[in-house]
Design an enzyme around this catalytic site. Structure first.
Site, PDB file in Angstrom:
ATOM      1  N   GLY A 166      -0.419 -40.466  11.004  1.00  5.36           N
ATOM      2  CA  GLY A 166      -0.934 -39.114  11.089  1.00  5.36           C
ATOM      3  C   GLY A 166      -0.402 -38.246  12.214  1.00  5.36           C
ATOM      4  N   CYS A 176      13.074 -42.839   9.870  1.00  5.29           N
ATOM      5  CA  CYS A 176      13.317 -43.346  11.228  1.00  5.29           C
ATOM      6  C   CYS A 176      14.409 -44.407  11.140  1.00  5.29           C
ATOM      7  CB  CYS A 176      12.041 -43.884  11.862  1.00  5.29           C
ATOM      8  SG  CYS A 176      11.161 -45.112  10.883  1.00  5.29           S
ATOM      9  N   LYS A 223       2.549 -36.707  12.538  1.00  6.63           N
ATOM     10  CA  LYS A 223       3.201 -35.501  12.009  1.00  6.63           C
ATOM     11  C   LYS A 223       2.187 -34.603  11.294  1.00  6.63           C
ATOM     12  CE  LYS A 223       7.680 -37.862  11.426  1.00  6.63           C
ATOM     13  NZ  LYS A 223       7.244 -39.237  11.747  1.00  6.63           N
ATOM     14  N   ASP A 269      -1.549 -41.331   1.598  1.00  7.12           N
ATOM     15  CA  ASP A 269      -0.960 -42.614   1.968  1.00  7.12           C
ATOM     16  C   ASP A 269      -1.480 -43.657   0.997  1.00  7.12           C
ATOM     17  OD1 ASP A 269       0.736 -43.594   4.522  1.00  7.12           O
ATOM     18  OD2 ASP A 269      -0.459 -45.249   3.710  1.00  7.12           O
ATOM     19  N   ASP A 289      -0.691 -43.259  -4.177  1.00  8.85           N
ATOM     20  CA  ASP A 289       0.763 -43.401  -4.212  1.00  8.85           C
ATOM     21  C   ASP A 289       1.349 -42.043  -4.563  1.00  8.85           C
ATOM     22  OD1 ASP A 289       3.423 -43.869  -4.860  1.00  8.85           O
ATOM     23  OD2 ASP A 289       3.009 -45.753  -5.890  1.00  8.85           O
ATOM     24  N   CYS A 323       3.598 -39.212   2.876  1.00  7.30           N
ATOM     25  CA  CYS A 323       3.451 -40.593   3.385  1.00  7.30           C
ATOM     26  C   CYS A 323       2.922 -40.461   4.799  1.00  7.30           C
ATOM     27  CB  CYS A 323       4.774 -41.335   3.343  1.00  7.30           C
ATOM     28  SG  CYS A 323       5.615 -41.299   1.735  1.00  7.30           S
ATOM     29  N   ALA A 324       1.640 -40.148   4.953  1.00  6.05           N
ATOM     30  CA  ALA A 324       1.132 -39.539   6.179  1.00  6.05           C
ATOM     31  C   ALA A 324       0.817 -40.500   7.321  1.00  6.05           C
ATOM     32  CB  ALA A 324      -0.110 -38.725   5.855  1.00  6.05           C
ATOM     33  N   ALA A 325       0.340 -41.703   7.033  1.00  2.81           N
ATOM     34  CA  ALA A 325      -0.130 -42.588   8.102  1.00  2.81           C
ATOM     35  C   ALA A 325       0.986 -42.913   9.096  1.00  2.81           C
ATOM     36  CB  ALA A 325      -0.684 -43.875   7.496  1.00  2.81           C
ATOM     37  N   ASP A 350       8.273 -38.097   4.598  1.00  2.00           N
ATOM     38  CA  ASP A 350       8.566 -39.065   5.659  1.00  2.00           C
ATOM     39  C   ASP A 350       8.504 -40.443   5.010  1.00  2.00           C
ATOM     40  OD1 ASP A 350       8.895 -40.454   7.989  1.00  2.00           O
ATOM     41  OD2 ASP A 350       6.985 -39.880   8.877  1.00  2.00           O
TER      42      ASP A 350
END
Length: 429
Positions: A260, A376, A262, A278, A304, A256-258, A323
């Protein structure tokens, strides 16, 4: 033909009030704060952002302070929002109260055909006269005292009986601005701090790569930002790349990269074969932009992560960063709208989605590989309880120490970092 009047360098505060009131009203109506701010004219944006963020951070307090001053709830949402932003500024800038009231009344003249100009003037004048009594009354309500919804307060109190006050207080403050050095370009934080000082920017090192600024500045003022020497990333978020422990030549998935941060940090630390996913193609473009600025490359896919058949090439990954989407309860000071848009049921919905993501990604991990679970959030349903349930479902999952022999790292919001949760899970060979 007469010459056009020059555009003032600083637009009047009344216009910022009117624009901020529209933004706050949209958020109260269920819209996203960041998306609403994008449409604000650039000249107004700093003032509007300050007013909107401030009003939403203390929404519970502002609402309680205004209630005794209104004979009945105000149906016109933009005017109610104007009063909320005005009350925020009156408390934040008591030395400038005259200007606040004057400009808020001028803003009211621009809104709703000016029908509420007299009401806004009367409410704000009465607010000033009755301030001490209003505060005493408001603070009798938990949502006003702690500036969070009651259900949120209860969840934090239950999970953190010793720290709940600190967590809620931090959630109402302004977030720190922290930089991450690109260790491929600069390997000494003190060297970069000297450059910051030369540009009039105060800062201190948090570790070898993280630098905390004394106060936020626009990124264009950061030396070397445009050329990829440094990025903006919260110190709590910077823990992810180190905990993932990716080694050169490994296949790595950032699921779940965006936007970016990390992803880039992992690549800065090791030459790996990284795939960044993403589901939102527009947000994935931000990953591409970040990597481009830093001179890094990864395979980007708008997909997805749970729809494995649509993107996976059947080759297992050595490391996976999960994440996952969450309530964002650990970063609420950056997203003050989240406090008031979220509902108690949303946390359970996030937890359900997180469990689906974990089960899907586990299939992609090579035996002996490691998956880092990250949120988070400070809510236990998304963190400890989520991972306990996952390990109970998967006999081949083993939790590894992250710090001080503990199998989880829960960071609570502080002056140095946001709230994050990490746990590292190894797949038995």
């Amino acid at each position: 033909m007469p010459a056009a009047a020059p555009i003032p360098a600083n637009p009047p505060l009344s216009k910022a009030f009117a624009c901020a009131a529209n933004v706050v009203a949209a958020v109260i109506g269920g819209r996203n704060l960041d998306r609403e701010l994008v449409s604000v004219p650039q000249a107004l944006r700093p003032a509007v952002q300050d007013l909107a963020y401030g009003a939403l951070r203390q929404y519970g307090r502002g609402d309680a302070l205004l209630a005794p001053l209104l004979a009945k709830p105000l149906a016109e949402l933009t005017i109610r929002s104007l009063l909320l932003t005005s009350v925020y500024r009156l408390e934040a800038r008591p030395d400038d109260a005259h200007t606040t009231v004057d400009q808020a009344v001028s803003a009211a003249a621009l809104m709703a055909n000016g029908r509420f100009k007299s009401l806004v003037n009367a409410v704000l004048r009465n607010f000033q006269r009755q301030y001490a009594t209003l505060v005493d009354t408001a603070l009798m309500h938990n949502s006003a005292r702690w500036q969070h919804p009651q259900w949120w307060i209860e969840k934090v109190q239950l999970a953190y009986p010793q720290q709940w006050r600190d967590i809620l207080t931090a959630g109402n403050g302004r977030p720190p601005m922290t930089l991450r050095l690109n260790r491929r370009r600069i390997d000494n934080a003190n060297i970069y701090i000297e450059r910051l000082v030369q540009h009039g920017i105060g800062a201190r090192a948090l570790d070898d790569s993280a630098i905390l600024l004394d106060k936020p500045v626009p990124v264009v003022q950061l030396p070397g930002f445009a050329t990829g020497e440094v990025s903006v990333q919260d110190w709590g978020a910077q823990r992810a790349a180190g905990l993932l422990d990716a080694q050169p030549c490994m296949r790595v998935l950032d699921a779940c990269a965006a936007p970016g941060g990390k992803t880039a940090h992992i690549l800065e630390l090791a030459d790996v074969d990284l795939t960044a996913l993403d589901a939102d193609a527009k947000r994935l473009q931000r990953v591409a932009e970040n990597l481009g600025r830093l001179g890094l490359t990864a395979k980007l896919s708008a997909a997805d992560c749970m729809a494995i058949a649509t993107w996976w090439d059947k080759r297992p990954f050595d490391r996976i960063l999960a994440d996952v989407p969450c309530s964002a309860s650990g970063v609420v000071r950056r997203h003050p709208d989240a406090k008031w848009l979220r509902r108690r049921s949303d946390v359970a919905n996030f937890a359900r989605t997180q469990s689906y993501i974990l089960d899907a990604l586990w299939q992609l991990l090579a035996p002996g590989g490691k998956m880092l679970y990250c949120t988070c959030s400070v809510f236990e349903e998304e963190n400890r309880q989520q991972i306990q349930a996952f390990v109970s479902r998967h006999a081949d999952a083993r939790r590894l120490p992250t710090r001080n022999q503990q199998t989880e790292l829960q960071l609570i919001p502080s002056a140095e970092h946001d709230g994050f949760y990490y746990t590292l899970i190894e797949k038995n060979a």
